[in-house]
Scaffold this motif. Structure first.
Motif, PDB file in Angstrom:
ATOM      1  N   ARG A 101       0.846  -1.197   0.000  1.00 42.28           N
ATOM      2  CA  ARG A 101       0.000   0.000   0.000  1.00 42.28           C
ATOM      3  C   ARG A 101       0.884   1.250   0.000  1.00 42.28           C
ATOM      4  NH1 ARG A 101      -5.329  -1.061   1.626  1.00 42.28           N
ATOM      5  NH2 ARG A 101      -5.563   0.954   2.672  1.00 42.28           N
ATOM      6  N   GLN A 102       0.564   2.184  -0.887  1.00 48.47           N
ATOM      7  CA  GLN A 102       1.306   3.439  -1.017  1.00 48.47           C
ATOM      8  C   GLN A 102       0.328   4.609  -0.909  1.00 48.47           C
ATOM      9  OE1 GLN A 102       4.585   3.529  -1.337  1.00 48.47           O
ATOM     10  NE2 GLN A 102       5.163   1.510  -2.082  1.00 48.47           N
ATOM     11  N   GLN A 103       0.677   5.594  -0.109  1.00 47.89           N
ATOM     12  CA  GLN A 103      -0.166   6.770   0.075  1.00 47.89           C
ATOM     13  C   GLN A 103       0.376   7.930  -0.753  1.00 47.89           C
ATOM     14  OE1 GLN A 103      -2.906   6.669   2.085  1.00 47.89           O
ATOM     15  NE2 GLN A 103      -3.542   8.766   1.582  1.00 47.89           N
ATOM     16  N   VAL A 104      -0.465   8.523  -1.593  1.00 49.33           N
ATOM     17  CA  VAL A 104      -0.101   9.688  -2.392  1.00 49.33           C
ATOM     18  C   VAL A 104      -1.193  10.739  -2.199  1.00 49.33           C
ATOM     19  CG1 VAL A 104       0.496  10.579  -4.673  1.00 49.33           C
ATOM     20  CG2 VAL A 104       1.028   8.198  -4.071  1.00 49.33           C
ATOM     21  N   PHE A 105      -0.839  11.832  -1.539  1.00 48.55           N
ATOM     22  CA  PHE A 105      -1.809  12.847  -1.148  1.00 48.55           C
ATOM     23  C   PHE A 105      -2.942  12.163  -0.379  1.00 48.55           C
ATOM     24  CE2 PHE A 105       0.130  14.913  -5.003  1.00 48.55           C
ATOM     25  CZ  PHE A 105       0.877  15.818  -4.278  1.00 48.55           C
ATOM     26  N   ASP A 106      -4.182  12.284  -0.824  1.00 45.80           N
ATOM     27  CA  ASP A 106      -5.307  11.734  -0.052  1.00 45.80           C
ATOM     28  C   ASP A 106      -5.781  10.378  -0.562  1.00 45.80           C
ATOM     29  OD1 ASP A 106      -5.401  14.013   1.579  1.00 45.80           O
ATOM     30  OD2 ASP A 106      -6.689  15.073   0.160  1.00 45.80           O
ATOM     31  N   ARG A 107      -5.034   9.770  -1.463  1.00 42.65           N
ATOM     32  CA  ARG A 107      -5.496   8.506  -2.052  1.00 42.65           C
ATOM     33  C   ARG A 107      -4.480   7.403  -1.768  1.00 42.65           C
ATOM     34  NH1 ARG A 107      -9.286   7.031  -6.201  1.00 42.65           N
ATOM     35  NH2 ARG A 107      -9.909   9.234  -6.402  1.00 42.65           N
ATOM     36  N   THR A 108      -4.971   6.215  -1.459  1.00 36.96           N
ATOM     37  CA  THR A 108      -4.121   5.049  -1.211  1.00 36.96           C
ATOM     38  C   THR A 108      -4.105   4.157  -2.448  1.00 36.96           C
ATOM     39  OG1 THR A 108      -4.616   5.090   1.159  1.00 36.96           O
ATOM     40  CG2 THR A 108      -3.750   3.039   0.261  1.00 36.96           C
ATOM     41  N   PHE A 109      -2.906   3.726  -2.826  1.00 35.54           N
ATOM     42  CA  PHE A 109      -2.737   2.852  -3.991  1.00 35.54           C
ATOM     43  C   PHE A 109      -2.174   1.515  -3.540  1.00 35.54           C
ATOM     44  CE2 PHE A 109      -2.656   7.131  -5.566  1.00 35.54           C
ATOM     45  CZ  PHE A 109      -3.331   7.072  -6.781  1.00 35.54           C
ATOM     46  N   GLU A 110      -2.682   0.447  -4.144  1.00 36.89           N
ATOM     47  CA  GLU A 110      -2.118  -0.879  -3.949  1.00 36.89           C
ATOM     48  C   GLU A 110      -1.265  -1.226  -5.166  1.00 36.89           C
ATOM     49  OE1 GLU A 110      -5.208  -3.671  -3.122  1.00 36.89           O
ATOM     50  OE2 GLU A 110      -5.511  -2.928  -1.082  1.00 36.89           O
ATOM     51  N   VAL A 111      -0.055  -1.740  -4.897  1.00 39.14           N
ATOM     52  CA  VAL A 111       0.904  -2.064  -5.948  1.00 39.14           C
ATOM     53  C   VAL A 111       1.436  -3.466  -5.687  1.00 39.14           C
ATOM     54  CG1 VAL A 111       2.964  -1.298  -7.180  1.00 39.14           C
ATOM     55  CG2 VAL A 111       1.595   0.364  -5.886  1.00 39.14           C
ATOM     56  N   ALA A 112       1.522  -4.294  -6.719  1.00 42.24           N
ATOM     57  CA  ALA A 112       2.103  -5.627  -6.552  1.00 42.24           C
ATOM     58  C   ALA A 112       3.545  -5.503  -6.073  1.00 42.24           C
ATOM     59  CB  ALA A 112       2.053  -6.389  -7.870  1.00 42.24           C
ATOM     60  N   ALA A 113       3.964  -6.442  -5.218  1.00 43.57           N
ATOM     61  CA  ALA A 113       5.325  -6.394  -4.673  1.00 43.57           C
ATOM     62  C   ALA A 113       6.370  -6.381  -5.774  1.00 43.57           C
ATOM     63  CB  ALA A 113       5.552  -7.584  -3.742  1.00 43.57           C
ATOM     64  N   ASP A 114       6.088  -7.032  -6.908  1.00 47.58           N
ATOM     65  CA  ASP A 114       7.035  -7.039  -8.030  1.00 47.58           C
ATOM     66  C   ASP A 114       6.513  -6.212  -9.203  1.00 47.58           C
ATOM     67  OD1 ASP A 114       4.970  -8.726  -8.688  1.00 47.58           O
ATOM     68  OD2 ASP A 114       6.242 -10.296  -9.527  1.00 47.58           O
ATOM     69  N   GLY A 115       5.535  -5.342  -8.957  1.00 43.72           N
ATOM     70  CA  GLY A 115       4.972  -4.515 -10.016  1.00 43.72           C
ATOM     71  C   GLY A 115       5.664  -3.170 -10.106  1.00 43.72           C
ATOM     72  N   PHE A 116       5.245  -2.374 -11.111  1.00 48.00           N
ATOM     73  CA  PHE A 116       5.884  -1.074 -11.304  1.00 48.00           C
ATOM     74  C   PHE A 116       5.324  -0.029 -10.344  1.00 48.00           C
ATOM     75  CE2 PHE A 116       5.853   3.210 -13.032  1.00 48.00           C
ATOM     76  CZ  PHE A 116       7.212   3.429 -13.161  1.00 48.00           C
ATOM     77  N   TRP A 117       6.228   0.719  -9.731  1.00 51.15           N
ATOM     78  CA  TRP A 117       5.917   1.893  -8.942  1.00 51.15           C
ATOM     79  C   TRP A 117       7.157   2.765  -8.969  1.00 51.15           C
ATOM     80  CZ3 TRP A 117       1.597   4.028  -7.355  1.00 51.15           C
ATOM     81  CH2 TRP A 117       1.609   4.997  -6.338  1.00 51.15           C
ATOM     82  N   GLN A 118       6.986   4.062  -8.904  1.00 55.38           N
ATOM     83  CA  GLN A 118       8.145   4.952  -8.913  1.00 55.38           C
ATOM     84  C   GLN A 118       9.109   4.572  -7.796  1.00 55.38           C
ATOM     85  OE1 GLN A 118       9.076   7.242 -11.041  1.00 55.38           O
ATOM     86  NE2 GLN A 118       7.246   7.209 -12.345  1.00 55.38           N
ATOM     87  N   ALA A 119      10.409   4.528  -8.122  1.00 58.82           N
ATOM     88  CA  ALA A 119      11.399   4.014  -7.170  1.00 58.82           C
ATOM     89  C   ALA A 119      11.656   4.972  -6.011  1.00 58.82           C
ATOM     90  CB  ALA A 119      12.712   3.727  -7.892  1.00 58.82           C
ATOM     91  N   HIS A 120      11.706   6.275  -6.280  1.00 58.59           N
ATOM     92  CA  HIS A 120      12.001   7.255  -5.231  1.00 58.59           C
ATOM     93  C   HIS A 120      10.754   7.481  -4.387  1.00 58.59           C
ATOM     94  CE1 HIS A 120      13.332  10.891  -3.205  1.00 58.59           C
ATOM     95  NE2 HIS A 120      14.510  10.817  -3.803  1.00 58.59           N
ATOM     96  N   ARG A 121      10.910   7.474  -3.076  1.00 60.80           N
ATOM     97  CA  ARG A 121       9.734   7.593  -2.210  1.00 60.80           C
ATOM     98  C   ARG A 121       8.989   8.907  -2.401  1.00 60.80           C
ATOM     99  NH1 ARG A 121      14.026   7.780   1.636  1.00 60.80           N
ATOM    100  NH2 ARG A 121      14.393   9.898   2.428  1.00 60.80           N
ATOM    101  N   GLU A 122       9.665   9.957  -2.874  1.00 59.40           N
ATOM    102  CA  GLU A 122       9.003  11.242  -3.108  1.00 59.40           C
ATOM    103  C   GLU A 122       8.460  11.373  -4.536  1.00 59.40           C
ATOM    104  OE1 GLU A 122       8.528  13.373  -0.717  1.00 59.40           O
ATOM    105  OE2 GLU A 122       9.766  12.367   0.782  1.00 59.40           O
ATOM    106  N   ALA A 123       8.803  10.452  -5.415  1.00 59.76           N
ATOM    107  CA  ALA A 123       8.486  10.609  -6.831  1.00 59.76           C
ATOM    108  C   ALA A 123       6.991  10.701  -7.132  1.00 59.76           C
ATOM    109  CB  ALA A 123       9.116   9.479  -7.638  1.00 59.76           C
ATOM    110  N   PRO A 124       6.143   9.845  -6.551  1.00 57.54           N
ATOM    111  CA  PRO A 124       4.721   9.939  -6.920  1.00 57.54           C
ATOM    112  C   PRO A 124       4.129  11.330  -6.679  1.00 57.54           C
ATOM    113  CG  PRO A 124       5.146   7.862  -5.811  1.00 57.54           C
ATOM    114  CD  PRO A 124       6.397   8.682  -5.668  1.00 57.54           C
ATOM    115  N   GLU A 125       4.448  11.940  -5.547  1.00 55.64           N
ATOM    116  CA  GLU A 125       3.887  13.265  -5.283  1.00 55.64           C
ATOM    117  C   GLU A 125       4.573  14.342  -6.126  1.00 55.64           C
ATOM    118  OE1 GLU A 125       3.458  14.320  -1.203  1.00 55.64           O
ATOM    119  OE2 GLU A 125       2.126  12.628  -0.767  1.00 55.64           O
TER     120      GLU A 125
END
Length: 375
Positions: free
Chosen positions: A197-221
């Motif tokens: 689970r990843q929190q970006v602003f007011d919305r929570t996103f679920e991402v597969a453990a081996d799926g794509f998500w921005q690598a830097h913890r600040e990148a999504p925002e």
């Protein structure tokens, strides 16, 4: 063979250009303007590759690498440069690629983001050597360099001990904050939650453990903010999110009051996107194959393609929908420049291009370009 030379400008890919006996060398381990001794590691017809073995005259900005395997590991390119120098190098690369491939004179500068140079990476791909030790591939090699005792300095507190416990030799292991997945030979083992689970602003996103998500913890925002500021979405507008992943930008556009459709290749990612952003419509298909289903017109488009870029076919289809604004998120400045040239051919030009250092210590850089129809 070892030769002495003075290094020239930075090149895309973590290299600095040198010349010896009339031939170009792409050199790792050096900074522009340094006098160095280099070892030629690969020979080619048009150019050779080399690595610095001794710095004879350093330039300001050189520092001692904080990681014990910095010179062996293929992950970090610029650990021997301080942060201002790293930003200078990345700015020069973006400038050169935009000018050479798109004819754009960019007056911007790659921006630092919060968090510093270490401890930023939320997921890391490692290999396991024959002795069961986690490590990274050496540059341009299948050889595995074992992790130092301190672990990977750019990783964000990854649970290496748990991963080592069951990792098989020669496996590839994806380690994320709070979880990991072993994907060797198609099998998937894990410790911790999946999806993550990843929190970006007011919305929570679920991402597969081996799926794509921005690598830097600040990148999504950081990227979401740049996209929204550039597009200025208005309530009631229609928006298309291409290469949408698990719905990061679709969620932001929905929360801005837009009607959103997203397209992503993977069924698993689209299933998560539908859970993360149930207010949007998502299609599981390669973007190139989904072109025939694009609407005749749309107000806004976001593209976040893979490293190779979107390509002329997708660019032509996007321009054909006559959006009032396009946000192009790019992890490779060369691919961005090529696609911006395609967009210019179809009447769209960049009104703003921002660069963000979302991969500190490496040569990678993220850009966000905002395009509008040529006036």
């Amino acid at each position: 063979m070892t030769v002495e030379l003075v290094l020239g400008p930075v090149a895309h890919g973590g290299f600095v250009v040198g010349r010896h006996d009339g031939k170009v060398l792409f050199v790792t381990g050096g900074l522009p303007g340094e006098r160095v001794s280099v070892e030629v590691t690969e020979r080619g017809r048009r150019y050779d590759r080399a690595r610095v073995v001794e710095v004879l005259e350093a330039v300001p900005g050189r520092v001692e690498p904080p990681c014990a395997i910095a010179s062996e590991c293929g992950g970090c390119d610029w650990q021997f440069a301080d942060q201002p120098t790293q930003l200078d190098l990345k700015t020069a690369v973006v400038e050169e690629q935009l000018r050479r491939l798109a004819g754009i004179d960019w007056g911007g500068r790659v921006e630092a983001v919060p968090g510093g140079l270490t401890g930023w990476r939320t997921r890391t791909r490692l290999a396991v050597d024959d002795e069961g030790r986690l490590g990274f591939r050496a540059r341009r090699s299948h050889a595995i360099v074992p992790l130092p005792e301190a672990g990977c300095l750019i990783a964000d507190h990854a649970p290496y001990d748990d991963a080592t416990r069951v990792a098989e030799p020669r496996a590839e292991v994806i380690v994320a904050v709070g979880t990991w997945a072993d994907t060797c030979l198609g099998q998937k083992l894990g410790i911790g939650p999946d999806p993550v689970r990843q929190q970006v602003f007011d919305r929570t996103f679920e991402v597969a453990a081996d799926g794509f998500w921005q690598a830097h913890r600040e990148a999504p925002e950081v990227l979401t903010r740049a996209v929204l500021e550039g597009l200025e979405p208005q309530r009631g507008e229609s928006a298309l999110d291409l290469y949408c992943g698990v719905g990061l930008f679709a969620g932001a556009l929905i929360d801005s009051g837009c009607r959103v459709s997203g397209v992503e290749t993977g069924n698993a990612a689209v299933a998560l996107a539908r859970r993360n952003v149930p207010e949007a419509r998502f299609t599981a298909a390669p973007v190139e194959r989904a072109l025939r289903d694009f609407p005749d017109s749309v107000d806004l488009v976001v593209l976040d393609p893979p490293r190779k870029g979107a390509g002329e076919k997708v660019v032509r289809a996007v321009a054909g929908m006559a959006p009032r604004a396009i946000a192009y998120v790019a992890c490779d400045p060369a691919a961005l420049a090529r696609d911006l040239a395609h967009f210019a051919d179809h009447g769209y030009v960049a009104s703003d291009i921002k660069g963000f250092d979302l991969f500190p210590m490496t040569h990678h850089v993220e850009c966000v370009a905002i395009l509008r129809a040529r006036g």
